[in-house]
Design a protein around this motif. Structure first.
Motif, PDB file in Angstrom:
ATOM      1  N   GLY A  97       0.781  -1.227   0.000  1.00 22.94           N
ATOM      2  CA  GLY A  97       0.000   0.000   0.000  1.00 22.94           C
ATOM      3  C   GLY A  97       0.812   1.275   0.000  1.00 22.94           C
ATOM      4  O   GLY A  97       0.246   2.365   0.105  1.00 22.94           O
ATOM      5  N   SER A  98       2.135   1.174  -0.158  1.00 18.14           N
ATOM      6  CA  SER A  98       2.978   2.372  -0.115  1.00 18.14           C
ATOM      7  C   SER A  98       3.034   3.105  -1.440  1.00 18.14           C
ATOM      8  O   SER A  98       3.514   4.239  -1.499  1.00 18.14           O
ATOM      9  N   GLY A  99       2.583   2.461  -2.530  1.00 18.88           N
ATOM     10  CA  GLY A  99       2.571   3.130  -3.828  1.00 18.88           C
ATOM     11  C   GLY A  99       3.623   2.663  -4.799  1.00 18.88           C
ATOM     12  O   GLY A  99       3.985   3.400  -5.727  1.00 18.88           O
ATOM     13  N   LYS A 100       4.105   1.424  -4.640  1.00 20.09           N
ATOM     14  CA  LYS A 100       5.163   0.928  -5.534  1.00 20.09           C
ATOM     15  C   LYS A 100       4.695   0.837  -6.989  1.00 20.09           C
ATOM     16  O   LYS A 100       5.516   0.947  -7.894  1.00 20.09           O
ATOM     17  N   ARG A 101       3.413   0.629  -7.216  1.00 22.58           N
ATOM     18  CA  ARG A 101       2.936   0.484  -8.604  1.00 22.58           C
ATOM     19  C   ARG A 101       3.250   1.735  -9.424  1.00 22.58           C
ATOM     20  O   ARG A 101       3.501   1.654 -10.627  1.00 22.58           O
ATOM     21  N   SER A 102       3.264   2.905  -8.779  1.00 26.16           N
ATOM     22  CA  SER A 102       3.588   4.128  -9.504  1.00 26.16           C
ATOM     23  C   SER A 102       5.047   4.150  -9.946  1.00 26.16           C
ATOM     24  O   SER A 102       5.377   4.744 -10.968  1.00 26.16           O
ATOM     25  N   LEU A 103       5.921   3.511  -9.157  1.00 25.03           N
ATOM     26  CA  LEU A 103       7.330   3.433  -9.546  1.00 25.03           C
ATOM     27  C   LEU A 103       7.515   2.525 -10.756  1.00 25.03           C
ATOM     28  O   LEU A 103       8.486   2.662 -11.501  1.00 25.03           O
ATOM     29  N   LEU A 104       6.595   1.593 -10.953  1.00 26.73           N
ATOM     30  CA  LEU A 104       6.666   0.678 -12.086  1.00 26.73           C
ATOM     31  C   LEU A 104       6.053   1.296 -13.338  1.00 26.73           C
ATOM     32  O   LEU A 104       6.633   1.222 -14.427  1.00 26.73           O
ATOM     33  N   TRP A 105       4.888   1.941 -13.201  1.00 28.69           N
ATOM     34  CA  TRP A 105       4.141   2.367 -14.379  1.00 28.69           C
ATOM     35  C   TRP A 105       4.564   3.717 -14.922  1.00 28.69           C
ATOM     36  O   TRP A 105       4.411   3.982 -16.122  1.00 28.69           O
ATOM     37  N   GLN A 110       9.186  -5.640  -0.988  1.00 22.97           N
ATOM     38  CA  GLN A 110       8.825  -5.094   0.314  1.00 22.97           C
ATOM     39  C   GLN A 110       9.948  -5.226   1.336  1.00 22.97           C
ATOM     40  O   GLN A 110      10.073  -4.383   2.223  1.00 22.97           O
ATOM     41  N   GLU A 111      10.753  -6.259   1.229  1.00 21.33           N
ATOM     42  CA  GLU A 111      11.752  -6.592   2.256  1.00 21.33           C
ATOM     43  C   GLU A 111      13.153  -6.459   1.663  1.00 21.33           C
ATOM     44  O   GLU A 111      13.552  -7.261   0.819  1.00 21.33           O
ATOM     45  N   PRO A 112      13.955  -5.440   2.095  1.00 19.13           N
ATOM     46  CA  PRO A 112      15.242  -5.193   1.456  1.00 19.13           C
ATOM     47  C   PRO A 112      16.444  -5.835   2.135  1.00 19.13           C
ATOM     48  O   PRO A 112      17.580  -5.469   1.834  1.00 19.13           O
ATOM     49  N   THR A 113      16.249  -6.788   3.039  1.00 16.95           N
ATOM     50  CA  THR A 113      17.385  -7.369   3.739  1.00 16.95           C
ATOM     51  C   THR A 113      18.234  -8.211   2.789  1.00 16.95           C
ATOM     52  O   THR A 113      17.785  -8.632   1.732  1.00 16.95           O
ATOM     53  N   LYS A 114      19.471  -8.454   3.191  1.00 16.58           N
ATOM     54  CA  LYS A 114      20.398  -9.223   2.363  1.00 16.58           C
ATOM     55  C   LYS A 114      19.913 -10.646   2.128  1.00 16.58           C
ATOM     56  O   LYS A 114      20.193 -11.242   1.091  1.00 16.58           O
ATOM     57  N   ASP A 115      19.209 -11.207   3.100  1.00 12.72           N
ATOM     58  CA  ASP A 115      18.681 -12.561   2.917  1.00 12.72           C
ATOM     59  C   ASP A 115      17.675 -12.610   1.774  1.00 12.72           C
ATOM     60  O   ASP A 115      17.596 -13.606   1.048  1.00 12.72           O
ATOM     61  N   VAL A 116      16.913 -11.538   1.608  1.00 14.65           N
ATOM     62  CA  VAL A 116      15.901 -11.479   0.560  1.00 14.65           C
ATOM     63  C   VAL A 116      16.491 -10.951  -0.742  1.00 14.65           C
ATOM     64  O   VAL A 116      16.129 -11.403  -1.827  1.00 14.65           O
ATOM     65  N   LEU A 117      17.424 -10.016  -0.636  1.00 14.13           N
ATOM     66  CA  LEU A 117      17.974  -9.363  -1.823  1.00 14.13           C
ATOM     67  C   LEU A 117      19.501  -9.333  -1.751  1.00 14.13           C
ATOM     68  O   LEU A 117      20.106  -8.320  -1.420  1.00 14.13           O
ATOM     69  N   PRO A 118      20.150 -10.443  -2.082  1.00 12.40           N
ATOM     70  CA  PRO A 118      21.609 -10.492  -1.989  1.00 12.40           C
ATOM     71  C   PRO A 118      22.324  -9.610  -3.009  1.00 12.40           C
ATOM     72  O   PRO A 118      23.523  -9.349  -2.863  1.00 12.40           O
ATOM     73  N   ILE A 119      21.623  -9.145  -4.044  1.00 14.91           N
ATOM     74  CA  ILE A 119      22.251  -8.298  -5.069  1.00 14.91           C
ATOM     75  C   ILE A 119      21.836  -6.838  -4.893  1.00 14.91           C
ATOM     76  O   ILE A 119      21.875  -6.045  -5.842  1.00 14.91           O
ATOM     77  N   LEU A 141      10.074   3.909  -0.289  1.00 19.41           N
ATOM     78  CA  LEU A 141       8.769   4.390   0.145  1.00 19.41           C
ATOM     79  C   LEU A 141       8.551   3.970   1.599  1.00 19.41           C
ATOM     80  O   LEU A 141       9.492   3.612   2.289  1.00 19.41           O
ATOM     81  N   ARG A 142       7.314   4.001   2.049  1.00 18.03           N
ATOM     82  CA  ARG A 142       7.033   3.640   3.452  1.00 18.03           C
ATOM     83  C   ARG A 142       7.498   2.219   3.749  1.00 18.03           C
ATOM     84  O   ARG A 142       7.219   1.289   2.985  1.00 18.03           O
ATOM     85  N   THR A 143       8.197   2.054   4.865  1.00 20.98           N
ATOM     86  CA  THR A 143       8.666   0.737   5.287  1.00 20.98           C
ATOM     87  C   THR A 143       8.094   0.391   6.658  1.00 20.98           C
ATOM     88  O   THR A 143       7.522   1.235   7.344  1.00 20.98           O
ATOM     89  N   THR A 144       8.300  -0.859   7.052  1.00 22.21           N
ATOM     90  CA  THR A 144       7.771  -1.318   8.338  1.00 22.21           C
ATOM     91  C   THR A 144       8.835  -1.437   9.416  1.00 22.21           C
ATOM     92  O   THR A 144       8.515  -1.763  10.549  1.00 22.21           O
ATOM     93  N   ALA A 145      10.092  -1.178   9.075  1.00 20.59           N
ATOM     94  CA  ALA A 145      11.179  -1.305  10.051  1.00 20.59           C
ATOM     95  C   ALA A 145      12.113  -0.108   9.945  1.00 20.59           C
ATOM     96  O   ALA A 145      12.354   0.418   8.855  1.00 20.59           O
ATOM     97  N   ALA A 146      12.667   0.315  11.081  1.00 16.34           N
ATOM     98  CA  ALA A 146      13.522   1.499  11.125  1.00 16.34           C
ATOM     99  C   ALA A 146      14.857   1.290  10.419  1.00 16.34           C
ATOM    100  O   ALA A 146      15.495   2.264  10.014  1.00 16.34           O
ATOM    101  N   LEU A 191      13.213   9.165   7.097  1.00 17.85           N
ATOM    102  CA  LEU A 191      12.380   8.425   8.058  1.00 17.85           C
ATOM    103  C   LEU A 191      11.232   7.735   7.330  1.00 17.85           C
ATOM    104  O   LEU A 191      10.045   8.018   7.545  1.00 17.85           O
ATOM    105  N   ALA A 192      11.582   6.800   6.466  1.00 23.11           N
ATOM    106  CA  ALA A 192      10.556   6.109   5.680  1.00 23.11           C
ATOM    107  C   ALA A 192       9.637   5.284   6.562  1.00 23.11           C
ATOM    108  O   ALA A 192       8.476   5.048   6.209  1.00 23.11           O
ATOM    109  N   ASP A 193      10.141   4.813   7.691  1.00 26.73           N
ATOM    110  CA  ASP A 193       9.318   4.019   8.600  1.00 26.73           C
ATOM    111  C   ASP A 193       8.306   4.865   9.368  1.00 26.73           C
ATOM    112  O   ASP A 193       7.411   4.321  10.016  1.00 26.73           O
TER     113      ASP A 193
END
Length: 434
Positions: free
Chosen positions: A188-196, A321-330, A340-345, A362-364
């Motif tokens: 719900g943060s609006g990522k679709r606008s970054l795509l379109w 949604q989740e930018p940690t290294k475990d999810v996104l190693p590259i 955009l808005r995130t759920t963790a500081a 302060l995206a969180d």
């Protein structure tokens, strides 16, 4: 003034003021980059935080202490003020002896009310120095119009794709050719606008075969299912997406071989060598949530494209949604990043770089409502400061118009450089992203 006299001092100040005004009028971008933050910091320090205001605020929020020997009431010292943008201040504070970071973080709500802040971040900078990041107001009172579809492919500038507006009221552009774009945001943060928005801005070039977008729609086809004709290749499941990405990598290798044979260092965008953006919605499905074999191959293929595809005109635009290294190693291979808005500081620093939350990202703290959808932060490449931005709001009607007016029809792409199974090209070495 006493030493130099009133008139010389006044004349000097007038000259400085005139020079500053000329700078602002003549080169507003460089003024905003260099002079404006220093002037804002100076003005806000003396008009907003000192002259007794800071002392009274600390006393009211119970951070004061009476010195037993002198009877003087001591408060944490405001060391300096930095104003990265019109709506963000960072206060560097030296606590009293015996005060901890926890004492300040426990009083976040009280401090936010006292500072009239919409968002507040408190971190330790070094021993006996903390930083309080203060965000005030929403500079985006209205929705931002999406990128308009250009009349002609000659009007498409791949080095400056319209995305929305920044907090200064300026149009916000991102280079798509020559880099890779990462968009991170919670549901719900609006990522679709970054795509379109990039697709809208490239519409005529897609129609004319100068841009061949490919799409991995890993939300089961929910995002771009109705727009499949717009894409050169499309996949909605991880297995199909892996096949698409492998073909995409192979096309990159074929284009590299073509450039090498022609003695060219990079492509000139044409129907033979088009710009080839790959859009991946919910990248985590390929890098972390699919089976181990799929994720391992996907990460290797994407890393190969992202380290070699610049000159060949291959660019990856990914969203998750989740930018940690475990999810996104590259993660570090993305040259342009938007948070955009995130759920963790800790997510803003993961996306934008070290200490970006300290500097104001302060995206969180962005509220999770429709009024703030599309609002986030990017890093200015010159000043390395986070800038608040809002993506243009793309509606279903905008997407339908893009598909109607820019779907490639009867475009002869037989000359497009692409991989063939009998091509005598060696695979590159595996990239160990783990």
């Amino acid at each position: 003034m006493a030493e130099f006299g009133t008139m010389p001092t006044a004349a000097t100040l007038a000259c400085l003021g005139a020079a500053g005004l000329s700078w602002y009028r003549g080169h507003p971008d460089s003024f905003d980059q260099h002079a404006a933050p220093a002037l804002r910091s100076f003005r806000r320090r003396w008009l907003r935080y000192v002259a007794g205001r800071w002392r009274n605020l600390m006393i009211d929020c119970e951070f004061s202490r009476e010195n037993r020997r002198t009877g003087h009431v001591e408060v944490p010292r405001l060391v300096r003020v930095r104003s990265a943008s019109p709506s963000i201040d960072t206060l560097y504070v030296k606590p009293l002896r015996g005060q901890s970071l926890k004492k300040f973080t426990d009083a976040t709500e009280e401090l936010a009310m006292a500072l009239k802040a919409d968002g507040l971040g408190i971190v330790k900078v070094k021993p006996q120095l903390i930083a309080i990041t203060v965000v005030r107001g929403n500079p985006f009172s209205e929705l931002i119009a999406p990128a308009s579809i250009p009349e002609d492919s000659a009007d498409v500038d791949l080095s400056a794709i319209f995305m929305g507006e920044d907090e200064y009221g300026n149009d916000w552009f991102e280079p798509l050719k020559g880099g890779h774009l990462l968009g991170v945001g919670a549901t719900g943060s609006g990522k679709r606008s970054l795509l379109w928005n990039p697709l809208l801005a490239m519409g005529p070039a897609i129609r004319d075969g100068l841009v061949l977008p490919e799409m991995c729609d890993l939300k089961g086809g929910m995002e771009a299912g109705d727009a499949q004709p717009l894409f050169h290749r499309y996949a909605a499941e991880p297995a199909d997406a892996l096949e698409l990405i492998e073909g995409y990598r192979d096309d990159m290798k074929a284009t590299q071989a073509h450039l090498s044979a022609a003695g060219m260092r990079e492509i000139t965008v044409s129907r033979e060598t088009p710009f080839r953006p790959l859009f991946i919605d919910e990248l985590a499905m390929m890098t972390a949530l699919a089976d181990s074999s799929t994720t391992r191959q996907a990460v290797r293929l994407l890393a190969e494209v992202m380290t070699q595809g610049r000159a060949a005109g291959f660019a990856v635009c990914a969203y998750l949604q989740e930018p940690t290294k475990d999810v996104l190693p590259i993660r570090d291979l993305f040259t342009g990043r938007i948070c955009l808005r995130t759920t963790a500081a800790n997510h803003p620093d993961m996306v934008l770089g070290e200490d970006m939350r300290l500097r104001g990202a302060l995206a969180d703290e962005i509220p999770a409502d429709a009024e703030h959808a599309g609002i986030g932060f990017r890093v200015d490449q010159r000043s390395r400061r986070p800038i608040r931005v809002r993506a243009g709001c793309v509606s279903d009607g905008d997407i339908a118009e893009l598909v109607r007016s820019c779907t490639p029809t009867a475009v002869d792409d037989s000359n497009v450089v692409r991989f063939r199974p009998d091509d005598d090209a060696d695979d590159s070495e595996e990239f160990d992203a783990a």
